[in-house]
Write a protein that holds these residues in place. Structure first.
Motif, PDB file in Angstrom:
ATOM      1  N   ASN A 198       7.246   7.026   7.013  1.00 44.50           N
ATOM      2  CA  ASN A 198       6.471   5.802   6.866  1.00 44.50           C
ATOM      3  C   ASN A 198       5.792   5.412   8.172  1.00 44.50           C
ATOM      4  OD1 ASN A 198       6.843   2.455   7.106  1.00 44.50           O
ATOM      5  ND2 ASN A 198       5.841   3.201   5.250  1.00 44.50           N
ATOM      6  N   THR A 233      -5.775   1.104   4.737  1.00 41.16           N
ATOM      7  CA  THR A 233      -5.703   1.070   6.196  1.00 41.16           C
ATOM      8  C   THR A 233      -7.081   0.921   6.829  1.00 41.16           C
ATOM      9  OG1 THR A 233      -5.751   3.492   6.228  1.00 41.16           O
ATOM     10  CG2 THR A 233      -3.587   2.435   6.268  1.00 41.16           C
ATOM     11  N   ALA A 235       1.783   5.273   8.681  1.00 40.78           N
ATOM     12  CA  ALA A 235       1.234   3.943   8.935  1.00 40.78           C
ATOM     13  C   ALA A 235       0.327   3.920  10.159  1.00 40.78           C
ATOM     14  CB  ALA A 235       2.361   2.928   9.103  1.00 40.78           C
ATOM     15  N   SER A 247       2.716  -0.947   4.664  1.00 36.51           N
ATOM     16  CA  SER A 247       2.687   0.484   4.350  1.00 36.51           C
ATOM     17  C   SER A 247       3.999   0.892   3.695  1.00 36.51           C
ATOM     18  CB  SER A 247       2.459   1.305   5.622  1.00 36.51           C
ATOM     19  OG  SER A 247       2.589   2.687   5.343  1.00 36.51           O
ATOM     20  N   ARG A 305      -1.319  -4.240  10.184  1.00 37.02           N
ATOM     21  CA  ARG A 305      -0.634  -3.187   9.424  1.00 37.02           C
ATOM     22  C   ARG A 305       0.823  -3.119   9.858  1.00 37.02           C
ATOM     23  NH1 ARG A 305      -4.625   1.980   9.725  1.00 37.02           N
ATOM     24  NH2 ARG A 305      -4.525   1.527  11.941  1.00 37.02           N
ATOM     25  N   GLY A 346      -1.780   4.494   1.726  1.00 32.83           N
ATOM     26  CA  GLY A 346      -2.721   4.378   2.839  1.00 32.83           C
ATOM     27  C   GLY A 346      -4.147   4.144   2.403  1.00 32.83           C
ATOM     28  N   TYR A 354       4.664  -1.137   9.388  1.00 33.95           N
ATOM     29  CA  TYR A 354       5.589  -0.157   8.813  1.00 33.95           C
ATOM     30  C   TYR A 354       6.901  -0.890   8.540  1.00 33.95           C
ATOM     31  CZ  TYR A 354       7.557   0.237  13.577  1.00 33.95           C
ATOM     32  OH  TYR A 354       8.123  -0.029  14.789  1.00 33.95           O
ATOM     33  N   ASP A 380       0.824  -1.205   0.000  1.00 32.24           N
ATOM     34  CA  ASP A 380       0.000   0.000   0.000  1.00 32.24           C
ATOM     35  C   ASP A 380       0.865   1.266   0.000  1.00 32.24           C
ATOM     36  OD1 ASP A 380      -1.981   1.868   0.305  1.00 32.24           O
ATOM     37  OD2 ASP A 380      -2.594   1.248   2.311  1.00 32.24           O
TER      38      ASP A 380
END
Length: 584
Positions: free
Chosen positions: A382, A222, A386, A409, A236, A219, A238, A216
């Protein structure tokens, strides 16, 4: 049976076959305002068999309206030009304006026998339907059956993603097996709804517990974690790249991508030793590591090393290169080898006292520090974007679990580095599948795929990313690895990777280069479908390929989730910000 069907279909009459009819297409004289382009219609036909003793076979021929033409034979073109020249309203003349003729060109989709109550499976029509035959609009039940086909019985593969654009009462389900095993491409211009469509598909596949990894960049995905039914299944991440977990070539590639200049062959020959020495320098724990931190800080006169300690990152590699270059010069020029010997003892026993190596190490240090600076800044951005996320696991196989959606992310990173991260993850997981270290099948979703799989890879990162994606596209089916390619610039995609996708969702597309590229690569898409692309509404899409029985125009159903950066009215947003500022 045929007469009963005619009686039942009388209220749904749309026109009569006229002119030349073939097994591929026919022309229809249309009753006014009864059909639209891309409508699905039916024609009943009787086909005599070669067996003289057998009864004629009753067939239903299914067709799609490709083009509608509307003319008035009593209002010639010449008359129109004359009225325009004299600025005369046609209503003020004696010309007939009500004798319009509406006809449609219809593409034959196939035929089914009416004798077996209809299975939804269409056979190839080998003999044309008869002129003067009536065409009618199929009822909802028949139309849904033909659209779904075998999915009516095999519900485990059916995913509900859309309705027919011209018949919103008809749900369109597609073959999820074709998506996860034979790859899907979602192509559209910006704002046409491609991420909307992708999230709907992700949500539907998640209902079947299919493992997925979403790369992604912005975003857009998310919001999946906010759905009640998915909250415990969406993770999720980072990206903090574990430099020392990679090999020297990969780390050198990262430095080349992020630095101002690439490492030369001479630098690379020395870099292998530097990389291993940096890992060995970091290895001890407790007092021994602290002693090394103190020594390094003193040697480089850098108090930040004492304050923040050392970590397995590019900064440490740059600092070891720096201290090695200084120690070589001291040992050569000042005849003082104490620090050189200390460094050799701690981590770099093969280091030579060579002034050329010292100069080379200076160059490596500069490039590595530049890369470290860029990487630190990108990692910070990032992590902020994220939001509620966790660091990428060192064992990337942990991204794959039954029913899990892993969102990686990539916001904040440059295109080259995004390609590097994707390539590292995808390559490692694909290798794990080949070596049978990973049992579960999984699906990779690439948003903004033209940045990962461009048609012309200019950097080493892009070329490696292209190679990995092409391998997955060509061989993934054998190992249970699927691919979804999402792009707003299809003409910039690698043609081989796109052609390996066997299903397509194509939304509004205005750029002529993109339209031509799509037409050339996607064999199942005809000229009439491509002609529709610039005029599609937001959320409308052409479905094509193996996930459907034939290309159809649909309206994608809304996903339950929202993108983190779902577009809002700019002036309303400005007003909200102003109100919040005043209330502080």
């Amino acid at each position: 049976m045929k007469d009963n069907k005619k009686e039942n279909s009388h209220d749904r009459f749309v026109g009569t076959l006229v002119g030349e009819s073939t097994s591929k297409e026919f022309r229809l004289a249309v009753a006014h305002e009864t059909i639209r382009e891309q409508d699905i219609i039916a024609v009943d036909a009787t086909l005599n068999t070669t067996d003289e003793n057998a009864q004629p076979e009753n067939l239903r021929v299914w067709a799609k309206v490709q083009r509608i033409e509307r003319i008035n034979p009593l209002f010639p073109v010449e008359a129109g030009h004359e009225l325009a020249e004299t600025r005369t309203d046609p209503m003020d003349t004696v010309l007939s304006l009500s004798r319009e003729v509406v006809s449609a060109v219809c593409q034959v989709l196939g035929a089914e026998s009416l004798g077996n109550n209809g299975t939804g499976k269409l056979d190839t029509l080998r003999y044309p339907p008869k002129p003067a035959t009536s065409a009618y609009r199929p009822d909802s039940e028949d139309l849904a059956r033909v659209l779904i086909g075998d999915l009516n019985e095999n519900q485990i593969s059916a995913i509900d993603i859309a309705t027919l654009s011209n018949r919103p009462d008809i749900d369109v389900k597609v073959d999820g097996h074709s998506i996860v095993s034979r790859h899907l491409a979602i192509l559209a211009m910006t704002g046409a709804g491609k991420s909307w469509a992708a999230r709907r598909i992700i949500e539907e596949l998640s209902n079947k517990n299919y493992p997925m990894i979403v790369f992604d960049p912005h975003g857009d995905y998310t919001g999946l974690a906010d759905i009640e039914s998915l909250r415990d299944r969406v993770s999720r991440y980072y990206v903090t790249l574990p430099i020392f977990e990679e090999d020297a070539d990969t780390v050198a590639q990262i430095i080349n991508n992020l630095g101002r200049d690439e490492l030369s062959i001479t630098m690379m020959n020395l870099f292998y030793g530097l990389f291993e020495a940096s890992k060995e320098f970091y290895e001890p724990e407790g007092n021994e590591r602290q002693n090394r931190v103190n020594w390094l800080s003193e040697r480089l006169s850098d108090q930040r090393i004492l304050r923040f300690s050392i970590h397995p990152d590019l900064w440490l590699i740059a600092n070891i290169a720096d201290v090695a270059a200084r120690s070589i010069r001291e040992a050569k020029n000042d005849d003082n080898s104490e620090n050189f010997d200390r460094l050799s003892e701690m981590c770099w026993g093969s280091l030579q006292v060579n002034l050329r190596d010292a100069t080379t190490l200076d160059s490596i240090r500069n490039r590595t520090r530049t890369a470290a600076k860029h990487l630190t800044r990108m990692e910070t951005v990032n992590r902020e974007i994220a939001g509620k996320s966790q660091p990428m696991p060192l064992d990337r196989k942990e991204l794959i679990e039954y029913g899990k959606i892993s969102i990686v992310s990539l916001a904040g990173y440059t295109g080259d580095f995004q390609a590097t991260i994707y390539n590292l993850i995808a390559d490692e997981l694909f290798e794990a599948k080949i070596r049978k270290e990973l049992e579960l099948p999984f699906l990779l979703l690439l948003e903004e795929a033209h940045n990962f799989v461009p048609g012309d890879g200019k950097s080493a990162a892009e070329r490696q990313s292209i190679a990995t994606t092409k391998q997955i596209a060509q061989e993934g089916r054998k190992f249970g690895v699927g691919l979804v390619i999402i792009s707003q610039r299809p003409s910039r995609l690698d043609e081989t990777a796109l052609s390996q996708c066997n299903s397509y969702i194509i939304m509004r597309m205005v750029n002529p280069a993109d339209q031509n590229f799509v037409r050339r690569v996607i064999e199942s898409l005809g000229e009439e479908e491509v002609r529709l692309l610039p005029d599609l509404d937001v959320g409308e899409a052409l479905l094509s390929g193996q996930m459907v029985n034939f290309p159809i125009l649909v309206r994608m159903k809304p996903p339950e989730s929202k993108g983190e950066r779902e577009e809002t009215n700019a002036f309303e947003h400005l007003k909200d910000i102003r109100s919040k500022t005043r209330n502080r």
